[in-house]
Scaffold this active site. Structure first.
Site, PDB file in Angstrom:
ATOM      1  N   GLU A   1     -16.585   7.113   2.450  1.00 19.63           N
ATOM      2  CA  GLU A   1     -16.365   5.744   2.163  1.00 19.63           C
ATOM      3  C   GLU A   1     -17.141   4.829   3.306  1.00 19.63           C
ATOM      4  O   GLU A   1     -16.872   4.723   4.639  1.00 19.63           O
ATOM      5  CB  GLU A   1     -14.876   5.136   2.168  1.00 19.63           C
ATOM      6  CG  GLU A   1     -14.910   3.754   1.732  1.00 19.63           C
ATOM      7  CD  GLU A   1     -13.463   3.321   1.863  1.00 19.63           C
ATOM      8  OE1 GLU A   1     -13.104   2.275   1.526  1.00 19.63           O
ATOM      9  OE2 GLU A   1     -12.490   4.193   2.009  1.00 19.63           O
TER      10      GLU A   1
ATOM     11  N   GLU B   1      -9.193 -11.822  -6.423  1.00 16.78           N
ATOM     12  CA  GLU B   1      -7.841 -11.637  -5.638  1.00 16.78           C
ATOM     13  C   GLU B   1      -7.589 -12.837  -5.076  1.00 16.78           C
ATOM     14  O   GLU B   1      -6.331 -13.049  -4.438  1.00 16.78           O
ATOM     15  CB  GLU B   1      -8.391 -10.585  -4.403  1.00 16.78           C
ATOM     16  CG  GLU B   1      -8.454  -9.014  -4.916  1.00 16.78           C
ATOM     17  CD  GLU B   1      -8.449  -7.968  -3.828  1.00 16.78           C
ATOM     18  OE1 GLU B   1      -8.226  -8.459  -2.735  1.00 16.78           O
ATOM     19  OE2 GLU B   1      -8.293  -7.012  -4.355  1.00 16.78           O
TER      20      GLU B   1
ATOM     21  N   GLU C   1     -14.833  -9.912  -6.080  1.00 16.59           N
ATOM     22  CA  GLU C   1     -13.382  -9.509  -5.603  1.00 16.59           C
ATOM     23  C   GLU C   1     -12.739 -10.818  -4.860  1.00 16.59           C
ATOM     24  O   GLU C   1     -11.581 -10.937  -4.971  1.00 16.59           O
ATOM     25  CB  GLU C   1     -13.651  -8.380  -4.553  1.00 16.59           C
ATOM     26  CG  GLU C   1     -14.131  -7.155  -5.009  1.00 16.59           C
ATOM     27  CD  GLU C   1     -12.943  -6.380  -5.885  1.00 16.59           C
ATOM     28  OE1 GLU C   1     -11.834  -6.826  -5.697  1.00 16.59           O
ATOM     29  OE2 GLU C   1     -13.343  -5.526  -6.473  1.00 16.59           O
TER      30      GLU C   1
ATOM     31  N   ARG D   1       0.745  -1.138   0.182  1.00  7.40           N
ATOM     32  CA  ARG D   1      -0.035  -0.004  -0.112  1.00  7.40           C
ATOM     33  C   ARG D   1       0.885   1.308   0.111  1.00  7.40           C
ATOM     34  O   ARG D   1       1.631   1.773   0.936  1.00  7.40           O
ATOM     35  CB  ARG D   1      -0.807   0.057   1.222  1.00  7.40           C
ATOM     36  CG  ARG D   1      -2.146  -1.244   1.207  1.00  7.40           C
ATOM     37  CD  ARG D   1      -2.863  -1.074  -0.122  1.00  7.40           C
ATOM     38  NE  ARG D   1      -3.665  -1.975   0.023  1.00  7.40           N
ATOM     39  CZ  ARG D   1      -4.850  -2.077  -0.810  1.00  7.40           C
ATOM     40  NH1 ARG D   1      -4.693  -1.393  -1.968  1.00  7.40           N
ATOM     41  NH2 ARG D   1      -5.722  -2.885  -0.906  1.00  7.40           N
TER      42      ARG D   1
ATOM     43  N   ALA E   1     -10.854  -7.381  -1.013  1.00  6.19           N
ATOM     44  CA  ALA E   1     -11.670  -6.171  -0.866  1.00  6.19           C
ATOM     45  C   ALA E   1     -11.659  -5.536  -2.301  1.00  6.19           C
ATOM     46  O   ALA E   1     -10.601  -5.763  -3.155  1.00  6.19           O
ATOM     47  CB  ALA E   1     -11.328  -5.247   0.373  1.00  6.19           C
TER      48      ALA E   1
ATOM     49  N   GLU F   1      -1.406  -5.957  -7.220  1.00  6.69           N
ATOM     50  CA  GLU F   1      -2.211  -6.953  -6.873  1.00  6.69           C
ATOM     51  C   GLU F   1      -1.400  -8.253  -7.599  1.00  6.69           C
ATOM     52  O   GLU F   1      -1.458  -9.228  -7.063  1.00  6.69           O
ATOM     53  CB  GLU F   1      -3.365  -7.021  -7.619  1.00  6.69           C
ATOM     54  CG  GLU F   1      -4.570  -6.500  -7.112  1.00  6.69           C
ATOM     55  CD  GLU F   1      -5.904  -6.155  -7.774  1.00  6.69           C
ATOM     56  OE1 GLU F   1      -6.016  -6.836  -8.781  1.00  6.69           O
ATOM     57  OE2 GLU F   1      -7.029  -5.672  -7.167  1.00  6.69           O
TER      58      GLU F   1
END
Length: 228
Positions: A133, A110, A106, A77, A89, A158
């Site tokens: 959010e 993922e 998702e 991140r 997510a 990813e």
């Protein structure tokens, strides 16, 4: 202090419309915008201006297998310059897509997994002082594999995803010892640990309405004056 005999049952957050005087988009981004809104807390009160991120919302999935293990994924991140242990997510960025369908998508993209049993685990606002959010976390069980030919090709951050199955109690320890920092993962792990006490019988169905998600605020159109 709560008076003796008064029950805690039934309390919770609630919608609170205020007089909205104006909305301006001050920055348009690739994923979310920054807006500036003017409102009053009371009908004739002082005008207040707040800037915040207007976000499409997201869904996340805590996967639990038959051995009592949860699936964690490690992903870089950039804003925090860390590789974090998270749960699958993604954004709610497909128009008209059902929330649980987005979560299933998702999970497949993922983690290359499917799930046959879904429940709502916890609903969150991740940073309500600075962002709209809303996040819904599902508990997914009855796990299966996505066929090799149907698997999603992961790119950018990813592409580095690392998957790990962890005993739920060990994941709780990791949260409480400060080794897991993702808010969705931390909240989901702790909620699952509590929900396990009654065999997950108290969890809400996957189809439970989500009125807190901004897309459901049909009575609060942008730019309108509310509270008159």
């Amino acid at each position: 202090m709560q008076p003796p005999g008064v029950s805690d049952a039934g309390f919770g957050d609630e919608q609170s419309p205020r007089r909205l005087l104006g909305t301006t988009t001050v920055y348009e981004g690739r994923v979310w915008d920054v807006v500036s809104e003017q409102f009053t807390l009371t009908g004739d009160g002082e005008t207040i201006t707040r800037d915040f991120i207007q976000h499409p919302g997201a869904v996340a999935v805590l996967v639990l297998n038959d051995a009592g293990q949860v699936l964690l994924l490690r992903q870089y991140r950039h804003p925090v310059r860390m590789a974090l242990w998270e749960i699958p997510a993604g954004l709610l960025d497909e128009d008209g897509e059902d929330f649980v369908d987005a979560a299933a998508r998702e999970l497949a993209e993922e983690a290359d997994l499917t799930a046959g049993r879904w429940h709502v685990l916890v609903d969150l606002f991740l940073s309500p002082g600075s962002s709209s959010e809303a996040l819904r976390v599902y508990l997914a069980r009855d796990i299966g594999d996505v066929p090799e030919a149907d698997r999603h090709t992961r790119t950018h951050e990813e592409a580095e995803i690392e998957l790990k199955w962890v005993d739920l109690d060990a994941a709780v320890d990791a949260v409480l010892e400060g080794r897991i920092h993702s808010p969705s993962a931390a909240a989901a792990i702790l909620a699952a640990r509590v929900a396990r006490e009654d065999g997950f019988a108290g969890l809400r169905p996957a189809s439970t309405p989500w009125p807190e998600h901004p897309s459901q605020h049909s009575a609060w159109p942008r730019g309108a004056v509310l509270g008159d």
